[in-house]
Design a protein around this motif. Sequence first.
Motif, PDB file in Angstrom:
ATOM      1  N   GLN A   1     -24.915  31.855   7.338  1.00 39.77           N
ATOM      2  CA  GLN A   1     -23.750  32.195   6.506  1.00 39.77           C
ATOM      3  C   GLN A   1     -22.527  31.387   6.948  1.00 39.77           C
ATOM      4  N   ILE A   2     -22.343  31.261   8.266  1.00 37.92           N
ATOM      5  CA  ILE A   2     -21.201  30.498   8.793  1.00 37.92           C
ATOM      6  C   ILE A   2     -21.309  29.032   8.352  1.00 37.92           C
ATOM      7  N   THR A   3     -22.535  28.472   8.442  1.00 37.18           N
ATOM      8  CA  THR A   3     -22.753  27.072   8.027  1.00 37.18           C
ATOM      9  C   THR A   3     -22.457  26.899   6.538  1.00 37.18           C
ATOM     10  N   ASN A   4     -22.846  27.882   5.729  1.00 34.15           N
ATOM     11  CA  ASN A   4     -22.584  27.814   4.281  1.00 34.15           C
ATOM     12  C   ASN A   4     -21.093  27.744   3.996  1.00 34.15           C
ATOM     13  N   VAL A   5     -20.333  28.599   4.699  1.00 38.55           N
ATOM     14  CA  VAL A   5     -18.878  28.624   4.497  1.00 38.55           C
ATOM     15  C   VAL A   5     -18.280  27.277   4.901  1.00 38.55           C
TER      16      VAL A   5
ATOM     17  N   ALA B   1     -19.733  24.410   4.821  1.00 33.73           N
ATOM     18  CA  ALA B   1     -20.086  23.425   3.784  1.00 33.73           C
ATOM     19  C   ALA B   1     -19.181  23.569   2.569  1.00 33.73           C
ATOM     20  N   ILE B   2     -18.859  24.817   2.193  1.00 28.66           N
ATOM     21  CA  ILE B   2     -17.979  25.042   1.019  1.00 28.66           C
ATOM     22  C   ILE B   2     -16.591  24.457   1.284  1.00 28.66           C
ATOM     23  N   ILE B   3     -16.063  24.708   2.494  1.00 26.67           N
ATOM     24  CA  ILE B   3     -14.727  24.190   2.842  1.00 26.67           C
ATOM     25  C   ILE B   3     -14.764  22.657   2.868  1.00 26.67           C
ATOM     26  N   ALA B   4     -15.860  22.096   3.415  1.00 26.24           N
ATOM     27  CA  ALA B   4     -15.990  20.628   3.451  1.00 26.24           C
ATOM     28  C   ALA B   4     -16.039  20.057   2.029  1.00 26.24           C
ATOM     29  N   ARG B   5     -16.726  20.773   1.120  1.00 27.82           N
ATOM     30  CA  ARG B   5     -16.788  20.315  -0.287  1.00 27.82           C
ATOM     31  C   ARG B   5     -15.397  20.337  -0.913  1.00 27.82           C
ATOM     32  N   ALA B   6     -14.660  21.416  -0.618  1.00 29.55           N
ATOM     33  CA  ALA B   6     -13.303  21.523  -1.172  1.00 29.55           C
ATOM     34  C   ALA B   6     -12.452  20.345  -0.698  1.00 29.55           C
ATOM     35  N   ARG B   7     -12.578  20.000   0.584  1.00 26.91           N
ATOM     36  CA  ARG B   7     -11.786  18.888   1.134  1.00 26.91           C
ATOM     37  C   ARG B   7     -12.210  17.561   0.512  1.00 26.91           C
ATOM     38  N   SER B   8     -13.520  17.424   0.320  1.00 25.26           N
ATOM     39  CA  SER B   8     -14.040  16.193  -0.271  1.00 25.26           C
ATOM     40  C   SER B   8     -13.478  16.000  -1.685  1.00 25.26           C
ATOM     41  N   LEU B   9     -13.508  17.075  -2.470  1.00 30.08           N
ATOM     42  CA  LEU B   9     -13.022  16.986  -3.852  1.00 30.08           C
ATOM     43  C   LEU B   9     -11.510  16.746  -3.890  1.00 30.08           C
ATOM     44  N   LYS B  10     -10.791  17.406  -2.977  1.00 33.24           N
ATOM     45  CA  LYS B  10      -9.333  17.210  -2.946  1.00 33.24           C
ATOM     46  C   LYS B  10      -9.001  15.759  -2.612  1.00 33.24           C
ATOM     47  N   ALA B  11      -9.784  15.186  -1.707  1.00 31.09           N
ATOM     48  CA  ALA B  11      -9.550  13.780  -1.345  1.00 31.09           C
ATOM     49  C   ALA B  11      -9.844  12.870  -2.533  1.00 31.09           C
ATOM     50  N   LYS B  12     -10.923  13.179  -3.264  1.00 28.62           N
ATOM     51  CA  LYS B  12     -11.321  12.324  -4.392  1.00 28.62           C
ATOM     52  C   LYS B  12     -10.339  12.426  -5.558  1.00 28.62           C
ATOM     53  N   PHE B  13      -9.838  13.647  -5.791  1.00 27.97           N
ATOM     54  CA  PHE B  13      -8.915  13.846  -6.921  1.00 27.97           C
ATOM     55  C   PHE B  13      -7.454  13.653  -6.503  1.00 27.97           C
ATOM     56  N   GLY B  14      -7.233  13.388  -5.218  1.00 26.12           N
ATOM     57  CA  GLY B  14      -5.875  13.072  -4.728  1.00 26.12           C
ATOM     58  C   GLY B  14      -4.872  14.164  -4.977  1.00 26.12           C
ATOM     59  N   THR B  15      -5.240  15.419  -4.675  1.00 28.34           N
ATOM     60  CA  THR B  15      -4.313  16.542  -4.922  1.00 28.34           C
ATOM     61  C   THR B  15      -3.037  16.415  -4.092  1.00 28.34           C
ATOM     62  N   GLU B  16      -3.165  15.801  -2.904  1.00 30.06           N
ATOM     63  CA  GLU B  16      -1.984  15.682  -2.029  1.00 30.06           C
ATOM     64  C   GLU B  16      -1.010  14.609  -2.536  1.00 30.06           C
ATOM     65  N   LYS B  17      -1.535  13.688  -3.360  1.00 25.41           N
ATOM     66  CA  LYS B  17      -0.683  12.573  -3.806  1.00 25.41           C
ATOM     67  C   LYS B  17       0.143  12.931  -5.038  1.00 25.41           C
ATOM     68  N   CYS B  18      -0.137  14.078  -5.647  1.00 25.24           N
ATOM     69  CA  CYS B  18       0.576  14.463  -6.867  1.00 25.24           C
ATOM     70  C   CYS B  18       2.054  14.687  -6.564  1.00 25.24           C
ATOM     71  N   GLU B  19       2.902  14.064  -7.359  1.00 20.47           N
ATOM     72  CA  GLU B  19       4.338  14.237  -7.132  1.00 20.47           C
ATOM     73  C   GLU B  19       4.854  15.470  -7.860  1.00 20.47           C
TER      74      GLU B  19
ATOM     75  N   PRO C   1     -15.727  22.066  16.955  1.00 22.00           N
ATOM     76  CA  PRO C   1     -15.594  21.044  15.905  1.00 22.00           C
ATOM     77  C   PRO C   1     -15.828  21.690  14.540  1.00 22.00           C
ATOM     78  N   PHE C   2     -15.423  20.980  13.500  1.00 23.63           N
ATOM     79  CA  PHE C   2     -15.587  21.557  12.164  1.00 23.63           C
ATOM     80  C   PHE C   2     -15.737  20.433  11.152  1.00 23.63           C
ATOM     81  N   GLY C   3     -16.546  20.684  10.137  1.00 22.40           N
ATOM     82  CA  GLY C   3     -16.667  19.749   9.017  1.00 22.40           C
ATOM     83  C   GLY C   3     -18.044  19.145   8.890  1.00 22.40           C
ATOM     84  N   ALA C   4     -18.287  18.550   7.727  1.00 21.86           N
ATOM     85  CA  ALA C   4     -19.586  17.926   7.461  1.00 21.86           C
ATOM     86  C   ALA C   4     -19.559  16.481   7.924  1.00 21.86           C
TER      87      ALA C   4
END
Length: 985
Positions: free
Chosen positions: A832-836, A838-856, A268-271
Motif C-alpha cells: 500500500q505504501i509503495t502504491n501511494v 507511485a501515485i505521488i510520483a505520477r502526479a509529479r511526472s504529469l505536473k512536470a510534463k504539463f508545466g503547472t509551475e510555469k503558469c503565470e 528516499p522517495f520517488g520512482a
Amino acid sequence: MAADSEPESEVFEITDFTTASEWERFISKVEEVLNDWKLIGNSLGKPLEKGIFTSGTWEEKSDEISFADFKFSVTHHYLVQDSTDKEGKDEVLEDVIPQSMQDLLCMNNDFPPRAHCLVRWYGLREFVVIAPAANHDAVLSESKCNLLLSSVSIALGNTGCQVPLFVQIHHKWRRMYVGECQGHGVRTDFEMVHLRKVPNQYTHLSGLLDIFKSKIGCPLTPLPPVSIAIRFTYVLQDWQQYFWPQQPPDIDALVGGEVGGLEFGKLPFGACEDPISELHLATTWPHLTEGIIVDNDVYSDLDPIQAPHWSVRVRKAENPQCLLGDFVTEFFKICRRKESTDEILGRSTFEEEGREIADITHALSKLTEPAPVPIHKLSVSNMVHSAKKKIRKHRGVEESPLNNDVLNTILLFLFPDAASEKPLDGSSSTDNNNPVSESEDYNLYNQFKSAPSDSLTYKLALCLCMINFYHGGLKGVAHLWQEFVLEMRFRWENNFLIPGLASGPPDLRCCLLHQKLQMLNCCIERKKARDEGRKTNTSDMYPGDAGRAGDQLGPDNLKDMDKEKGEVGKSWDSWSDSEEEFFECLSDTEEFKGNGQESSKKGGPKEMTSLKPEGRLYQHGKLTLLHNGEPLYIPVTQEPAPMTEDLLEEQSEVLAKLGTSAEGAHLRARMQSACLLSDMESFKAANPGCFLEDFVRWYSPRDYIEEEVIDEKGNMVLKGELSARMKIPSNMWVEAWETAKPIPARRQRRLFDDTREAEKVLHYLAVQKPADLARHLLPCVIHAAVLKVKEEENLENISSVKKIIKQIITHSSKVLHFPNPEDKKLEEIIHQITNVEAIIARARSLKAKFGTEKCEQEEEKEDLERFVSCLLEQPEVLVVGAGRGHAGRIIHKLFVNAHRLTESSDEAAAMAPPEEELKRMGSPEERRQNSVSDFPPPAGRELILRTTVPRPAPYSRALPQRMYSVLTKEDFRLAGAFSSDTSFF
C-alpha cells in the motif's frame, strides 16, 4: 403357461424417439437459467444518461451449464439502474421494440473509457454471454458455432426473453462474439469480422459506409442519412524533451560530508523511472452526418486540431521501481533470514573456537587424566588456522562490511553526545521536542507500537534500513548492530546515559527494543546516582550523621519521588530472601541490633523514640504523629522497579502459576508487597515512634476514616480509625508493618537491582539475530515510511492519496499491535505504501510534463492542476476547449515536439523502402497529409455508423442498424447489429 412365458424371455430392442437429445437438454438448460434470472418479457428502462456506462455500477451473475460433457459458463452483465414503474414492466408492450435495440441508436455513451467490449461495440446496457467455461477451451468449427447460435435462437423464442444473448466463439483472446436479440416481430443479429491485416479500401470512412449500406441492403432508393461518430486515438510515447525529475541518491556524498540526495535518518522517495509511460489523446467527432464530411483514400477533412472533443488518458508504467517501497521491502526481507550475527560476520560456531570452548569445559578432567603430548596441535594447518582466526578478530578496515567513515558517520548520528568531550547528562534527545510531541504525526508511534520519531530506536531503524540497501546488506546490518551493542555496554560501564530516550520507566506503548533501551537507561541512572552518592558520603562518617546523609540525598530524589509515588507496577523480582543482594549503605546497621523485633511489633514504644530519625525528605504540611504530636516527615523511598512488557508478562505468568490455595495466595501477596515493606521501613526510620495509622494516613489516606465525635467534656473532636479492609485478620499491611525495621532507603535491600537488570538487557541485545532485530524495528520503519509519504503528499495535495494514507494508518495500527504479525499482512502494508508513492510520483511526472509551475496566470495554473489530478483518478479526462484550450495547447505542443524529434533523429526512416512506408502510412496522399500534420498517424481509428431503415422489405418496420469499426496497426474489427422485421418473413 409355458406358451405365455416364452415371448417374455425374448429380448426386444426398443428405441424411444421421445427422449430428449443432448441438444434439446442444452436448450432447456439455457431457458431454465433465463427463467431463474427473470429475463423474460420486455422491461424498458429510462433513457441512458451521458457517461453512465463509466460512472454507473456494472454487476454480473454467473451459472454453469453443459452441452454433453462440454461445460459452458452463462454470465448476465447489466448496468444497475433505479427501477422505473413496476406496473409497466409486467405489461407486454407489443408495439415497442426491445430496450437493447433502442440502445443501439443512443449517442450519449459512445466510446466509453472503461467497459466490457460488447458495451463499447454495441452500446448495450444488458446482455447475456455463453462462453466455454475453461480458458483453454474454444468453439472453433463452423458447424458447432451454428449449432450454438440456433440453440440461442430457439431458447429466446421459447422464453420470450428480449435481452441480447451472445455466444463466444474462437479463442478467447480474439474476443469474437455472435448473438441475437428477439422482440415481438423483430430480430437483431449481432455479427463480427476480425482480421489481422486491414483491406486498403476499408481504412477510411467512405469504404466503411459502402460495407454498411451493402450489409443493410435497404430496398429504399433515397437511403435515409447515416449518422456517424468518429474517434481517432494518438499515442505519445516519447518524453525525451522532459527529463524525469527524480535524481538518484548520491551515496558517495554521505561519506564526504556533503549534503547529498540521501542522508542518514531521511528516507528516499520517488520512482527511479518515469511512472507515466504513454499519453493517449482521443479526438472525437460525436455527431456527423453522411455527406457533411469527406474521408477517403485521397483526402480527409478529419483534422485532430479541429475535433470538437478531446479527451486524454495516461498509461501508467506497471510496477515502477520506487525507492521508498524498495527500501522497506528489502528491510522486510531480513525478517526471513535465519543466520546469527556471528555466522554472518564469519565467526561461526563450526570453527575452532567452538572446540577450544569445549576443551575448557573439561579442563578439570584433563588435569587429572594422564595424556600423551598433543603433537597434532602443532600441525601447520592448525597454526595457519589459528593465525587466520586472529587476523579475522582484528579485521582490517577494507575487510569490514562497513568502512570506517560510514560507520563513524552513523555512530555520530545515533550518539551526538559522543562528539563532545563529556557525554551529555540529559537523556532527552531534543530540547524543543514539546511542540513536536503534540502533533498527530509524532504520536503515530502509539498506534504503530514503534518509537517516537526523535528517539534513538527510530534513528537506528532508519540507519539499518539504509545500510541494508546501500552499504553492505545483511553483513552491514550485523556489523552496525554489533557496534551498537558494544556502545551500549560501554555506556553502562562508564555511567554515560543513552541519548534519544525519554527519561522514566519503559514506555509500554513502544516496541520491545525501545523498552529495553529505556530499561538500560534506568539502570545507568540508578548506578550513576548511587556512585555519586558514594562520593558525597565520606567513608569515615559517624553513625550519628546518617540522618544528615539521608537529608543530603533528599533533594536529589525529590522530583523522581513525586513522579513515581502514584505508580503501580511493583517488582516481584526484587522480593527475595537470597543472600546475593546488593546493599547501598554504609556498614552501620549494628546500631539496630539492640532494637529487636519485639519492640517494633508493638508499633511505636518509647525505645523507638530514642532512635535518631534518618532518611527524611521533607516535613508533611499538616499531619503530625498521632501518639507523640511530632511533625510527620515524608521519607526518602525507593522508586518502584521499572519493567518492560516481557517482564510484566513473565511476572503475571509466575503469579498465575501460584494457584488459588491459601499458601499460594500468601506467597503472591508477599511477592507483591516488597515495595510496600520498603516504604514502611523508610517511614519508620524517618518517623521514630510512629504507628501503622500514621503510615496509612500518608500512604493510603482513604484507609484512614475520620469522624467528628463529642468527647467526655462535650467538645467536638476528630476521631480516626483504620478502614474495614485494614482490620481484616492476617492483613498483609499489618503483617508487613510488624516485620518492617526502621531502615532508611539508602541502606535497604534494593527493590530494583540495576546491575542484574542491565546485564539481562545487554545479554538480550547481544543474542538478537538480524532477523529478530528487523522484526523489532519494522514498526519503526513502517512508521517512518508513512510519515515520509504524508510529508510528500502535503506538497502535492492529492485528495485520493489522503484517504489511502488514512486507510494505511488504520490497517497498520491493527496489524502491528499484535506481538508477531503475519508476513502476508505486513507485505500488504508495504504494498500500500509503495502504491501511494507511485501515485505521488505520477502526479509529479504529469505536473512536470504539463508545466503547472510555469503558469503565470493563477486561474490557468488551477485549471491545469485540476486537470492533472483528474488524469490520476479518472480513466479518461475531457480536455476543456479541446485543441484550443490551455491544456489542449500544451498537449498539441507535446506532440509537435515528439514528432519533430522523431523526424530529425530518425533519418533511416526517411530512407525506408516504399513498401514499408506504405504499410506505416497508408496511401501516398495520406503520407503527404501526415507529413504536414503535427500529429503522427492515429494509433487507433474507431467509427460508429447508425441508421434506421426498414428491412428486409420496403413496407417492413423501420428498425435500428449499427456498425462499429476499429482499426489499429495489427487489428481490424467490424461489429455489426442488423435488425429486421420478422412479422411476415
